[in-house]
Design an enzyme around this catalytic site. Structure first.
Site, short mmCIF file in Angstrom:
data_model
loop_
_atom_site.label_atom_id
_atom_site.label_comp_id
_atom_site.label_asym_id
_atom_site.label_seq_id
_atom_site.Cartn_x
_atom_site.Cartn_y
_atom_site.Cartn_z
N SER A 186 0.81 -1.20 0.00
CA SER A 186 0.00 0.00 0.00
C SER A 186 0.84 1.25 0.00
CB SER A 186 -0.93 -0.04 1.21
OG SER A 186 -1.88 0.97 1.13
N ASP B 13 -9.88 -2.70 -5.09
CA ASP B 13 -9.67 -3.78 -4.12
C ASP B 13 -10.41 -3.53 -2.81
OD1 ASP B 13 -8.23 -1.80 -2.84
OD2 ASP B 13 -6.30 -2.84 -2.90
N HIS C 23 -7.84 -5.29 0.05
CA HIS C 23 -6.65 -4.46 0.16
C HIS C 23 -5.71 -4.91 1.28
CE1 HIS C 23 -4.24 -0.86 -0.39
NE2 HIS C 23 -4.30 -0.65 0.91
#
Length: 651
Positions: free
Chosen positions: A270, A558, A609
């Protein structure tokens, strides 16, 4: 006294007596079994380190030096703790059986399959967590903060305890100084260290532990595996100023290379990519700092010498969301596990969340990049589905009924990327605007000479559209992310509320009672500071496209990061020489979101995610790259990202 002759009992009476005892024994066994089952259910529904709420409360009160009169100590079991227990149940209900999530049946499985092929640890591995993932602990010795010393103020049950019983002090501990962006007076919070710093958020809610488990099977341990935690609240510039983060990370990587005689594999999740080697942005940020002659002094070939590959997981390359910084609203906006999101939303007002987010300069790295060239306009966006009236290019939207209530002179209108950015900044304090201007940049640069100059400008390093990838032709770059969950793309806001408690208005017709002392401060970006807004959470319409759920317009992604941000740079942007001058090979792997409904957090086929960190396919990719079989990883797509990315105005 009369003596009587004792008679022997008959066989019939003996049988009756035995039968009676057998019945009593059966009843006793059933009762014991029932109580044992009830006890097991109670233990299964409560965390291992939270077995008795009232006992835990007593410890907490003592921990925070709150003494109970002796007479009351004996009566504590009789106190009515209904409210606290109700709050605890509400917390648990927001996380699907979190303390049963520690195992999902896939532990070590991927590692065993890779090991059976004869593959073993080859390249040292450095893991870089995403924003919010790293645990933070207090190191302040000031009297008012001593009860927190060496305790987790972010992550773990100690955080939950502090929020419930000492909220104001906890919030003061985590807030950064609004001017310097560093520690406020008296408080000192630092990132936790070691593999455990981001293995899990709370007991049972795993983050990196699945990846660590599988790497361990192929002979990774603390001698060739390192997790690089960081204080995600800080701007990337201040991470080096205060903590020397990039210097230490550079030394760790060079140490691995010298000892193992192998280049390092970086695995970033991320926004970790932004930070340093944390996610993709980390890739740009850390590498640019290392190469810069004014900073890390590693030279232009440092990456080529030291980095074998970067695996960027669910990278927020171009945007995450801006609503948290505008109005303090968090759902579907901040990469945060359910436990952290619940804590902030349940115990803190919108205003308190605003103050927290705006003091965390690191969170501003999620700001949208590229403007209309990437995100489109009022009638067109690259990820639009043709045939529908609404475009994803409108990022801030007002319902017609809201505009009508403002009257015919209303200035409210739907806004595209650049307009939305300005509109949001107009509604933030001066110190936040100054922080944005001094740390970040959000445009798109197409001139190659300007891109080369930007490589030395730290305000550009978190924007892949304004810098170039490092010169490392043999380094591999793997973009891996999920697809198949509804994801926020834009937001619908309600009518604006005028508040002047902490922001002074700056208007054309401003007047002063005393002209000699009249000062009308202008913001760093020359924006009028007037109003506050919040998401129209009461509005839901799933019959339109894009559908709207609680004021959030949904698109592809996501579940947290939308598809354009995840994949556009991977499939198009970095294929162009201006942003990738040495031609680093970029492999893109999309993982479909096919969770198993009967397995907590979706099992090994999820691509959410956060939960993607436990995905079987992702773990296979990481282990193949780490063990030297990275060439087996090839492009794989399940979405229309290549089509969408071609519609972006790159040139």
């Amino acid at each position: 006294m009369t003596l009587r002759k004792r008679t022997n009992p008959s066989h019939e009476s003996i049988r009756e007596e035995n039968h009676k005892h057998e019945e009593e024994n059966e009843e006793l066994k059933e009762e014991v079994a029932h109580k044992q089952k009830a006890l097991e259910q109670k233990q299964a529904s409560n965390p291992a380190d939270f077995p008795d709420f009232q006992t835990h409360l007593t410890v907490l009160l003592d921990q925070y030096e709150f003494s109970i009169p002796q007479a009351l100590q004996f009566e504590l079991p009789l106190l009515d703790l209904t409210r606290l227990e109700t709050e605890w149940r509400k917390f648990r209900s927001n996380i699907p059986e979190p303390w049963k999530l520690n195992n999902n049946g896939l532990e070590f499985t991927v590692g065993e399959q890779i090991a059976e092929r004869g593959l073993t640890a080859k390249h040292p591995v450095v893991l870089i967590p995403g924003i919010i993932s790293t645990g933070l602990e207090s190191w302040s010795t000031s009297p008012e903060y001593r009860p927190f010393f060496r305790q987790k103020v972010w992550g773990g049950f100690s955080m939950l305890s502090q929020v419930m019983f000492n909220k104001e002090k906890w919030m003061a501990t985590l807030m950064l100084d609004s001017v310097t962006g560093l520690d406020p007076p008296g408080a000192k919070v630092r990132a936790a260290e070691g593999i455990d710093a981001a293995s899990s958020f709370i007991q049972g809610y795993w983050l990196w532990s699945k990846i660590v488990e599988n790497l361990a099977v192929v002979n990774y341990d603390t001698n060739n595996l390192h997790l690089a935690p960081y204080d995600w609240r800080l701007s990337y510039y201040n991470l080096e100023v205060r903590d020397g983060y990039f210097s230490k990370l550079k030394a760790t990587i060079e140490g691995f290379v010298a000892r193992e005689n192998k280049r390092v594999v970086l695995v970033a999740h991320s926004m970790g990519i932004l930070v340093s080697v944390i996610r993709y942005r980390a890739y740009c940020r850390c590498f640019k700092w290392v190469e810069s002659p004014e900073h890390g002094k590693g030279g232009p070939d440092w990456v080529e010498k030291n980095v074998e590959a970067l695996v960027a997981i669910a990278g927020t390359h171009l945007v995450k969301a801006m609503s948290a910084l505008l109005s303090g609203e968090m759902k579907d906006t901040v990469q945060m596990n359910p436990a952290g999101a619940y804590v902030l939303e349940r115990f803190f007002s919108r205003r308190e969340r605003q103050n927290l987010f705006r003091s965390w300069a690191g969170s501003a790295s999620m700001w949208m990049k590229g403007g209309e060239a990437v995100w489109g306009n009022a009638t067109f966006a690259p990820d639009d589905i043709f045939g529908y009236a609404q475009s994803h290019g409108e990022l801030v939207v007002f319902r017609p009924s809201v505009v009508e209530t403002e009257g015919k002179y209303s200035l409210l209108k739907n806004m595209t990327a650049s307009e939305a950015g300005t509109w949001i900044l107009e509604r933030t304090p001066t110190h936040f605007q100054k922080m944005i201007a001094s740390n970040y940049s959000f445009g798109i640069e197409r001139d190659e000479q300007a891109l080369e100059r930007n490589n030395l400008d730290h305000t550009k390093w978190t924007n892949p559209l304004e810098i170039q990838l490092p010169h490392a032709p043999t380094t591999k770059f793997y973009c891996v992310y999920g697809h198949g969950k509804d994801t926020e793309v834009s937001h619908m806001y309600t009518r604006e509320e005028y508040e002047y408690d902490d922001i002074q208005p700056d208007t054309v017709d401003a007047s002063c009672l005393n002209a000699s002392e009249c000062i009308t401060p202008r913001s760093p970006l020359d924006l009028p500071l007037l109003r506050r807004s919040h998401i129209d959470a009461e509005y839901t319409d799933e019959t339109v496209f894009p559908k709207v759920i609680n004021g959030v317009r949904m698109g592809e992604g996501d579940g947290t990061v939308n598809l354009l941000s995840l994949g556009a740079m991977c499939v198009e942007g970095w294929k162009r020489k201006r942003w990738n001058p040495s031609g680093i090979k970029v492999v893109t792997v999309e993982l479909p979101h096919n969770p198993v409904s009967t397995i907590p957090r979706g099992g090994g086929t999820t691509s959410d995610h956060v939960d993607i960190l436990g995905s079987t396919a992702l773990n296979e990719i990481i282990l193949k790259v780490a063990t030297g079989a990275g060439d087996e990883v090839q492009d794989s797509f399940v979405s229309r990202i290549r089509e969408y990315a071609q519609r972006i105005k790159w040139d």
